[in-house]
Design an enzyme around this catalytic site. Structure first.
Site, mmCIF file in Angstrom:
data_model
loop_
_atom_site.group_PDB
_atom_site.id
_atom_site.type_symbol
_atom_site.label_atom_id
_atom_site.label_comp_id
_atom_site.label_asym_id
_atom_site.label_seq_id
_atom_site.Cartn_x
_atom_site.Cartn_y
_atom_site.Cartn_z
ATOM 1 N N CYS A 60 5.309 -6.199 1.548
ATOM 2 C CA CYS A 60 5.669 -4.779 1.554
ATOM 3 C C CYS A 60 4.989 -4.055 2.716
ATOM 4 O O CYS A 60 5.321 -4.312 3.863
ATOM 5 C CB CYS A 60 5.362 -4.151 0.192
ATOM 6 N N TYR A 61 4.004 -3.187 2.453
ATOM 7 C CA TYR A 61 3.336 -2.510 3.568
ATOM 8 C C TYR A 61 2.772 -3.527 4.559
ATOM 9 O O TYR A 61 2.819 -3.324 5.782
ATOM 10 C CB TYR A 61 2.209 -1.605 3.045
ATOM 11 N N ASP A 117 -17.838 -14.091 -22.269
ATOM 12 C CA ASP A 117 -18.413 -14.040 -20.922
ATOM 13 C C ASP A 117 -19.864 -14.520 -20.908
ATOM 14 O O ASP A 117 -20.236 -15.380 -20.113
ATOM 15 C CB ASP A 117 -18.324 -12.620 -20.343
ATOM 16 N N GLU A 155 4.560 -11.264 -6.109
ATOM 17 C CA GLU A 155 3.484 -11.459 -7.091
ATOM 18 C C GLU A 155 3.839 -10.955 -8.491
ATOM 19 O O GLU A 155 3.151 -11.284 -9.441
ATOM 20 C CB GLU A 155 2.195 -10.770 -6.592
ATOM 21 N N GLY A 197 0.845 -1.189 0.000
ATOM 22 C CA GLY A 197 0.000 0.000 0.000
ATOM 23 C C GLY A 197 0.877 1.234 0.000
ATOM 24 O O GLY A 197 2.072 1.143 0.297
ATOM 25 N N LYS A 241 -10.981 -13.279 -15.955
ATOM 26 C CA LYS A 241 -11.208 -13.622 -17.366
ATOM 27 C C LYS A 241 -10.533 -14.939 -17.766
ATOM 28 O O LYS A 241 -11.118 -15.750 -18.480
ATOM 29 C CB LYS A 241 -10.666 -12.488 -18.238
ATOM 30 N N HIS A 301 8.070 -7.807 -3.636
ATOM 31 C CA HIS A 301 6.784 -8.217 -4.225
ATOM 32 C C HIS A 301 6.915 -9.570 -4.921
ATOM 33 O O HIS A 301 7.365 -9.637 -6.070
ATOM 34 C CB HIS A 301 6.307 -7.158 -5.223
#
Ligand code: XMP
Length: 515
Positions: A90-91, A235, A179, A63, A371, A177
């Site tokens: 992180c944060y 979709d 990710e 954040g 998606k 990070h």
């Protein structure tokens, strides 16, 4: 503790607590890529709500704030006493240190971009089988300089003396990070947290998604009847297939051919969904008549949206006792709309703004899915690859790819060019590398020469973009020979077009569609 997923797909899995991170959605996607269910929740979620959700683990996102700022987002302190494994990123890691007797400093320790990480001790998340020295992605000003009381440092960088730490009570922190793709072993670290620390099983697979979705639809619809507006896009096709799987012929699919569809789209939809429980409405003449003389993009969208609703509503009324409306709302729409109430407004918008007196309850079987998961579900349900991997297409169709007035002739021009660019991108094997490829017809004219004759025709603009979610996009670096084939075929095969341009605008500042 094993992750369990209930019929609604909500319980168990991992909750990603959002502290305003750029990357919260990415973290949730990465967890799902590890076949573990994940959901994003706001940072002010209470310990009671967390306990009720029975998550197998919590991930605290990064954040923009500093833990030392007054009013910086905090976590309900009781959450850390629930005995649920927690990974702070992180944060999130700074918050763990700050709350649990460690220390967070801002003293020239900022790190941005690729940084060398040195593993100092065997850990669960930064595990012993990972390289002792590796690259990670950092983006922080504050840094954990002392881990929470009782925690051990498992990795350092030149400027982060506690770049990774672990507490025996199941608390883990990483300053970097894991990710993002720039942390090459990041996915493995997340998997270590999920499988080793949280004991999650990789159970969130396409067949599990189908099973839980079908059960949820049956629970909601009961013995009722549903109607679904098919657009030809992936979709609504997957949503309809899931509902058909759940309630069979109590679902009716309505396809409104606006006359603004891509080449072959109507036939494709008819082939896939035709038969009992399928209504095909040919409304092309009505749409083209309503659009005559209209050049303004917003006016076009308004006219198409309103007419679509009128046609769809008339069909739904003709069907009689329908109780549910199926829509293909996705998880990113739900997250971006900021909660359930806002999401409902947006989903109405998906079909162009349904009147309040329609009294249909929404069934949104994809509202927990990204998606790429929708496509996996489509494959699992046996939908043809042309449907599953079809590029997104806007509700207002080709009308928003024709700058200026929409006429039958101009629709045919842009449709023919669109068919060529799509065919060539697939022939080059690039269909799955780009988010979307499309053709736009402009009003201006330019001079050319063909077969020794002067021409004075219109240009087609090719637009191809890469994107993860269409919120931002980059123009695709298509090979020149693919662009060349597209351009020569368009000029040779599409009458009235004598020039082709390639749009190299990203989003922002451009949008993907031209109108
Ligand atoms: P833009 O042009 O806003 O488009 O960058 C982002 C993505 O959304 C699609 N799009 C629409 N989809 N109804 C839809 O269902 C619409 O009115 C609409 N407008 C744009 C667009 O094709 C792209 O993938």
């Amino acid at each position: 503790m094993t992750a369990t997923v209930d019929a609604a797909g909500r319980r168990g899995g991992v909750l990603v607590v959002d502290f305003g991170a750029q990357y919260a959605q990415l973290i949730a996607r990465r967890v799902r890529e590890a076949s573990v269910y994940s959901e994003i929740v706001p940072h002010d979620i209470s310990a009671t709500r967390v306990r009720d959700r029975r998550p197998a683990g919590l991930i605290l996102s990064g954040g923009p704030e500093s833990v030392h700022t007054s009013g910086a987002p905090r976590l309900d302190p009781e959450i850390l006493s629930l005995g649920i494994p927690v990974l702070g990123i992180c944060y999130g890691a700074q918050l763990l240190a700050h709350e649990l007797g460690g220390k967070v400093d801002r003293s020239g320790l900022a790190e941005y971009g690729r940084v060398e990480l040195h593993v100092t001790g065997p850990g669960t998340v930064v595990s012993a089988d990972l390289p002792a020295d590796q690259q990670v992605w950092m983006s922080h000003r504050d840094a954990v300089v002392r881990p929470p009381e009782g925690a051990a440092v498992t990795a350092v960088t030149a400027d982060s003396p506690a770049a990774a730490f672990e507490h025996p009570a199941g608390l883990f922190g990483v300053q970097f990070h894991p990710e993002v793709a720039h942390t090459p072993h990041g996915q493995r670290m997340l998997e270590n947290f999920l499988y080793e620390a949280c004991c999650c099983a990789p159970a969130w697979t396409p067949d599990c998604i189908v099973e839980t979705s079908v059960a949820a639809i049956r629970a909601q619809v009961g013995a009722g009847r549903a109607v679904c507006g098919l657009s030809g896009g992936v979709d609504s096709a997957v949503a309809a297939s899931l509902v058909r799987e759940a309630i069979g012929d109590r679902l009716t699919c309505v396809f409104v051919d606006t006359g603004l569809m891509r080449a072959g789209e109507s036939d494709q939809v008819r082939e896939t969904f035709g038969g009992d429980g399928f209504v095909f409405v040919d409304a092309a003449d009505r749409f083209l008549a309503a659009l005559a003389g209209v050049a303004d993009p917003e006016a076009k969208r308004r006219i198409i949206g309103e007419l679509f609703v009128r046609v769809f509503e008339a069909e739904a009324r003709a069907l009689g006792d329908v109780d549910f409306l199926v829509q293909g709302t996705l998880y990113p729409d739900v997250i971006e709309s900021g909660g359930d109430v806002a999401a409902r407004i947006k989903s109405h918008h998906n079909v162009g703004g349904l009147p309040a007196d329609m009294r249909l309850e929404l069934t949104e079987p994809l509202r927990n899915l990204f998606k790429d998961e929708v496509r996996l579900v489509g494959e699992q349900l046996g939908l043809p690859p042309e449907v599953v991997w079809r590029h997104p297409f806007p509700g207002p169709g080709l009308a928003v790819r024709i700058v200026g007035e929409v006429t039958r002739e101009r629709v045919e021009t842009v449709r023919a060019a669109d068919a060529i660019v799509r065919a060539e991108i697939h022939r080059a094997g690039l269909g799955r590398d780009v988010w979307q490829v499309l053709a736009v017809l402009l009003e201006v004219r330019s001079v050319g020469v063909m077969g020794d004759e002067r021409t004075y025709g219109h240009p087609i603009v090719i637009r191809a973009v890469t994107s993860a979610d269409a919120m931002t996009a980059d123009f695709a670096r298509l090979p020149y020979d693919v662009l060349e084939t597209m351009a020569s075929r368009i000029v040779a095969e599409v009458s009235g077009v004598n020039r082709v341009a390639y749009d190299i605008t990203s989003k922002p500042p451009g949008t993907i569609e031209w109108e």
